[in-house]
Each structure stands twice: as structure tokens, then as C-alpha cells.
Write a protein that holds these residues in place. Structure first.
Motif, PDB file in Angstrom:
ATOM      1  N   LEU A   1      47.613  46.833  39.829  1.00 56.25           N
ATOM      2  CA  LEU A   1      47.866  45.814  40.840  1.00 56.25           C
ATOM      3  C   LEU A   1      46.574  45.065  41.125  1.00 56.25           C
ATOM      4  CD1 LEU A   1      49.749  48.116  43.391  1.00 56.25           C
ATOM      5  CD2 LEU A   1      50.761  46.732  41.561  1.00 56.25           C
ATOM      6  N   LEU A   2      46.698  43.849  41.627  1.00 50.05           N
ATOM      7  CA  LEU A   2      45.539  43.115  42.107  1.00 50.05           C
ATOM      8  C   LEU A   2      45.991  41.977  43.000  1.00 50.05           C
ATOM      9  CD1 LEU A   2      45.109  40.139  40.550  1.00 50.05           C
ATOM     10  CD2 LEU A   2      44.393  41.614  38.709  1.00 50.05           C
ATOM     11  N   VAL A   3      45.060  41.471  43.783  1.00 45.96           N
ATOM     12  CA  VAL A   3      45.275  40.262  44.562  1.00 45.96           C
ATOM     13  C   VAL A   3      44.318  39.235  43.969  1.00 45.96           C
ATOM     14  CG1 VAL A   3      45.167  39.178  46.831  1.00 45.96           C
ATOM     15  CG2 VAL A   3      45.891  41.575  46.629  1.00 45.96           C
ATOM     16  N   GLY A   4      44.884  38.181  43.369  1.00 41.11           N
ATOM     17  CA  GLY A   4      44.028  37.205  42.712  1.00 41.11           C
ATOM     18  C   GLY A   4      44.794  35.982  42.249  1.00 41.11           C
ATOM     19  N   ASP A   5      44.103  35.165  41.494  1.00 39.34           N
ATOM     20  CA  ASP A   5      44.599  33.883  41.011  1.00 39.34           C
ATOM     21  C   ASP A   5      45.590  34.083  39.858  1.00 39.34           C
ATOM     22  OD1 ASP A   5      44.562  31.001  40.844  1.00 39.34           O
ATOM     23  OD2 ASP A   5      43.323  31.234  39.049  1.00 39.34           O
ATOM     24  N   ALA A   6      46.869  33.843  40.132  1.00 43.44           N
ATOM     25  CA  ALA A   6      47.916  34.096  39.134  1.00 43.44           C
ATOM     26  C   ALA A   6      47.673  33.377  37.804  1.00 43.44           C
ATOM     27  CB  ALA A   6      49.290  33.746  39.701  1.00 43.44           C
ATOM     28  N   PRO A   7      47.300  32.092  37.787  1.00 50.54           N
ATOM     29  CA  PRO A   7      47.075  31.439  36.492  1.00 50.54           C
ATOM     30  C   PRO A   7      45.963  32.110  35.662  1.00 50.54           C
ATOM     31  CG  PRO A   7      47.370  29.787  38.187  1.00 50.54           C
ATOM     32  CD  PRO A   7      47.267  31.123  38.887  1.00 50.54           C
ATOM     33  N   TYR A   8      44.901  32.574  36.311  1.00 55.75           N
ATOM     34  CA  TYR A   8      43.818  33.244  35.576  1.00 55.75           C
ATOM     35  C   TYR A   8      44.300  34.574  35.002  1.00 55.75           C
ATOM     36  CZ  TYR A   8      39.468  35.617  34.456  1.00 55.75           C
ATOM     37  OH  TYR A   8      38.489  36.308  33.795  1.00 55.75           O
ATOM     38  N   TYR A   9      44.939  35.387  35.832  1.00 55.82           N
ATOM     39  CA  TYR A   9      45.313  36.733  35.414  1.00 55.82           C
ATOM     40  C   TYR A   9      46.568  36.785  34.541  1.00 55.82           C
ATOM     41  CZ  TYR A   9      41.631  38.393  38.460  1.00 55.82           C
ATOM     42  OH  TYR A   9      40.407  38.623  39.033  1.00 55.82           O
ATOM     43  N   ALA A  10      47.351  35.722  34.505  1.00 53.94           N
ATOM     44  CA  ALA A  10      48.557  35.688  33.656  1.00 53.94           C
ATOM     45  C   ALA A  10      48.206  35.888  32.191  1.00 53.94           C
ATOM     46  CB  ALA A  10      49.306  34.370  33.849  1.00 53.94           C
ATOM     47  N   ARG A  11      47.063  35.413  31.757  1.00 60.81           N
ATOM     48  CA  ARG A  11      46.688  35.566  30.340  1.00 60.81           C
ATOM     49  C   ARG A  11      46.467  37.019  29.935  1.00 60.81           C
ATOM     50  NH1 ARG A  11      40.468  33.527  29.812  1.00 60.81           N
ATOM     51  NH2 ARG A  11      39.927  33.822  31.994  1.00 60.81           N
ATOM     52  N   PHE A  12      46.312  37.896  30.924  1.00 58.27           N
ATOM     53  CA  PHE A  12      46.166  39.330  30.646  1.00 58.27           C
ATOM     54  C   PHE A  12      47.491  40.066  30.824  1.00 58.27           C
ATOM     55  CE2 PHE A  12      42.135  37.732  32.324  1.00 58.27           C
ATOM     56  CZ  PHE A  12      41.333  37.925  31.211  1.00 58.27           C
ATOM     57  N   GLY A  13      48.547  39.332  31.175  1.00 59.58           N
ATOM     58  CA  GLY A  13      49.866  39.928  31.333  1.00 59.58           C
ATOM     59  C   GLY A  13      50.284  40.188  32.769  1.00 59.58           C
ATOM     60  N   PHE A  14      49.451  39.835  33.744  1.00 59.52           N
ATOM     61  CA  PHE A  14      49.804  40.042  35.146  1.00 59.52           C
ATOM     62  C   PHE A  14      50.854  39.021  35.565  1.00 59.52           C
ATOM     63  CE2 PHE A  14      45.851  42.300  34.992  1.00 59.52           C
ATOM     64  CZ  PHE A  14      45.980  43.299  35.935  1.00 59.52           C
ATOM     65  N   ARG A  15      51.744  39.471  36.444  1.00 54.30           N
ATOM     66  CA  ARG A  15      52.755  38.559  36.988  1.00 54.30           C
ATOM     67  C   ARG A  15      52.933  38.850  38.476  1.00 54.30           C
ATOM     68  NH1 ARG A  15      56.783  42.274  34.228  1.00 54.30           N
ATOM     69  NH2 ARG A  15      58.076  42.976  35.943  1.00 54.30           N
ATOM     70  N   VAL A  16      53.471  37.867  39.180  1.00 45.29           N
ATOM     71  CA  VAL A  16      53.671  37.995  40.615  1.00 45.29           C
ATOM     72  C   VAL A  16      54.691  39.097  40.891  1.00 45.29           C
ATOM     73  CG1 VAL A  16      54.482  36.798  42.693  1.00 45.29           C
ATOM     74  CG2 VAL A  16      53.085  35.570  41.016  1.00 45.29           C
ATOM     75  N   ILE A  17      54.383  39.933  41.864  1.00 53.36           N
ATOM     76  CA  ILE A  17      55.291  40.991  42.293  1.00 53.36           C
ATOM     77  C   ILE A  17      56.352  40.353  43.189  1.00 53.36           C
ATOM     78  CG2 ILE A  17      55.472  43.112  43.663  1.00 53.36           C
ATOM     79  CD1 ILE A  17      52.514  43.652  42.822  1.00 53.36           C
ATOM     80  N   PRO A  18      57.626  40.654  42.961  1.00 52.26           N
ATOM     81  CA  PRO A  18      58.661  40.079  43.830  1.00 52.26           C
ATOM     82  C   PRO A  18      58.360  40.371  45.300  1.00 52.26           C
ATOM     83  CG  PRO A  18      59.670  41.153  41.947  1.00 52.26           C
ATOM     84  CD  PRO A  18      58.194  41.503  41.901  1.00 52.26           C
ATOM     85  N   PRO A  19      58.449  39.341  46.150  1.00 52.19           N
ATOM     86  CA  PRO A  19      58.126  39.520  47.574  1.00 52.19           C
ATOM     87  C   PRO A  19      58.900  40.683  48.196  1.00 52.19           C
ATOM     88  CG  PRO A  19      58.443  37.201  47.073  1.00 52.19           C
ATOM     89  CD  PRO A  19      58.850  37.973  45.835  1.00 52.19           C
ATOM     90  N   GLY A  20      58.158  41.523  48.943  1.00 53.85           N
ATOM     91  CA  GLY A  20      58.759  42.641  49.653  1.00 53.85           C
ATOM     92  C   GLY A  20      58.936  43.904  48.840  1.00 53.85           C
ATOM     93  N   GLN A  21      58.778  43.833  47.527  1.00 57.08           N
ATOM     94  CA  GLN A  21      58.969  45.031  46.705  1.00 57.08           C
ATOM     95  C   GLN A  21      57.874  46.058  46.973  1.00 57.08           C
ATOM     96  OE1 GLN A  21      59.679  44.381  42.525  1.00 57.08           O
ATOM     97  NE2 GLN A  21      59.152  46.478  42.020  1.00 57.08           N
ATOM     98  N   LEU A  22      56.631  45.599  46.939  1.00 59.32           N
ATOM     99  CA  LEU A  22      55.497  46.431  47.318  1.00 59.32           C
ATOM    100  C   LEU A  22      54.801  45.733  48.476  1.00 59.32           C
ATOM    101  CD1 LEU A  22      54.089  47.463  43.823  1.00 59.32           C
ATOM    102  CD2 LEU A  22      55.292  48.921  45.459  1.00 59.32           C
ATOM    103  N   VAL A  23      54.357  46.512  49.452  1.00 62.09           N
ATOM    104  CA  VAL A  23      53.799  45.936  50.670  1.00 62.09           C
ATOM    105  C   VAL A  23      52.354  46.402  50.835  1.00 62.09           C
ATOM    106  CG1 VAL A  23      54.076  45.741  53.170  1.00 62.09           C
ATOM    107  CG2 VAL A  23      56.099  45.958  51.692  1.00 62.09           C
ATOM    108  N   LEU A  24      51.453  45.439  50.930  1.00 59.58           N
ATOM    109  CA  LEU A  24      50.039  45.734  51.134  1.00 59.58           C
ATOM    110  C   LEU A  24      49.778  46.071  52.602  1.00 59.58           C
ATOM    111  CD1 LEU A  24      48.585  42.898  48.901  1.00 59.58           C
ATOM    112  CD2 LEU A  24      48.379  45.360  48.491  1.00 59.58           C
ATOM    113  N   PRO A  25      48.666  46.764  52.904  1.00 65.81           N
ATOM    114  CA  PRO A  25      48.391  47.185  54.274  1.00 65.81           C
ATOM    115  C   PRO A  25      47.811  46.080  55.167  1.00 65.81           C
ATOM    116  CG  PRO A  25      46.659  47.943  52.849  1.00 65.81           C
ATOM    117  CD  PRO A  25      47.703  47.310  51.962  1.00 65.81           C
ATOM    118  N   GLY A  26      47.868  44.853  54.736  1.00 64.19           N
ATOM    119  CA  GLY A  26      47.355  43.735  55.517  1.00 64.19           C
ATOM    120  C   GLY A  26      47.828  42.442  54.887  1.00 64.19           C
ATOM    121  N   PRO A  27      47.419  41.331  55.451  1.00 55.94           N
ATOM    122  CA  PRO A  27      47.900  40.043  54.953  1.00 55.94           C
ATOM    123  C   PRO A  27      47.360  39.718  53.557  1.00 55.94           C
ATOM    124  CG  PRO A  27      46.231  39.725  56.643  1.00 55.94           C
ATOM    125  CD  PRO A  27      46.508  41.195  56.581  1.00 55.94           C
TER     126      PRO A  27
END
Length: 169
Positions: A113-139
Motif C-alpha cells: 500500500l502507499l499514499v502517493g501520485d497515482a500516475p507516477y506509481y501506476a507504471r509499477f502496477g499500483f492502482r487506486v483502492i476502491p473507496p471505503g475498502q481499506l480505511v487509513l487512520p487519518g485523512p
């Protein structure tokens, strides 16, 4: 002009002060208030997945990966990925990402998991997590909360809170 080769190696204790200075330059004091920092606070990064980049003896980049719990299962939280501003745009960040992801696969991990720039990390295979599926401990901006499955289909099995793994747990 001579070109010094880039060296990637596991982060060593001797790198800690230089990495902290690099993080300070790159992210400033506001880094301590970020949600991702809260997950890493007081939890050492996984030394098998954490790397430093050097040009000669100069530290030019760093990547850290910390174990977390995601929906009650172990996962990894990548970050920070930092490259010295004077060395940006030279592929150092990509080299660190690729090395760390490959190490996570080798070690048998299934989700990063990570919090970062989706266009940059997409080239490594990262994708946006569906909202509400996993919840971080802050904003965190939901469009920046990303996952990379190292085992196909594992993200769909993870639901709930993302929490730090405290020492002794």
C-alpha cells in the motif's frame, strides 16, 4: 566530465542521519502530520525491503517499507520514496521502486500500500483502492491511496482498517 555509477543497497544504520536530512529537504516538517507517517511512527522499516541509493559516497535516494495490518492481515506500507532534488528525473526513484517491489515478492509478501501520485506509481502496477475498502487512520485523498497486488486477487480479500504494527505485537 566523469559519470559516477548509481549504487543501490540495503539501507544501513549509518545512512539514517543522511536519510532524515533528505526527508526534511523533500517533505519539510509537515511530514510528521501525514497519515502515512502515523502508520510508520515508532515502527522500524523492514530492512529486507528498504534501500538507499548512492552516487559515489553521496546518498541521493531512499525507499522505506514498513509492515502494517490491512483488514486484519499483514501488508506493507511503502514510503517514503525520496530522491535528492538535484538528482530527480534520472530514474533513481524507479530503480528504488523496482528493487523494493522485487524484494517484497522474493520475501513472500502479497500486498503493498502507499499514499502517493497515482500516475507516477501506476507504471509499477499500483492502482487506486476502491473507496471505503481499506480505511487509513487519518485523512488521505482517496485518489492517492494505492495498492499493488503481489498475489493476484488479494486486494479484494482485504477490508477494514489499516493499522500500524506496534513493537512486541
Amino acid at each position: 566530465m566523469t559519470s559516477l555509477p548509481l549504487t543501490l543497497r540495503h539501507e544501513l544504520p549509518v545512512d539514517a542521519a543522511a536519510i532524515e536530512r533528505l526527508h526534511e529537504r523533500a517533505f519539510g516538517p509537515g511530514r510528521f502530520a501525514r497519515t502515512a507517517f502515523r502508520l510508520r511512527e515508532g515502527v522500524p522499516p523492514d530492512p529486507a525491503l528498504t534501500f538507499a541509493a548512492h552516487v559515489g559516497t553521496f546518498l541521493v535516494g531512499s525507499i522505506r517499507v514498513t509492515p502494517v495490518m490491512a483488514g486484519g492481515h499483514g501488508a506493507l506500507m511503502l514510503g517514503p520514496l525520496t530522491v535528492d532534488p538535484a538528482f530527480e528525473g534520472r530514474g533513481i526513484g524507479a530503480a528504488l521502486m523496482n528493487r523494493s517491489i522485487e524484494a517484497a515478492r522474493t520475501e513472500g509478501h502479497d500486498l503493498i500500500l502507499l499514499v502517493g501520485d497515482a500516475p507516477y506509481y501506476a507504471r509499477f502496477g499500483f492502482r487506486v483502492i476502491p473507496p471505503g475498502q481499506l480505511v487509513l487512520p487519518g485523512p488521505a485523498d482517496p485518489a492517492r491511496f494505492l495498492a499493488l497486488e503481489l498475489v493476484e486477487g488479494v486486494l479484494a480479500q482485504r477490508r477494514g482498517a489499516v493499522t500500524a504494527i506496534k513493537s512486541g505485537a
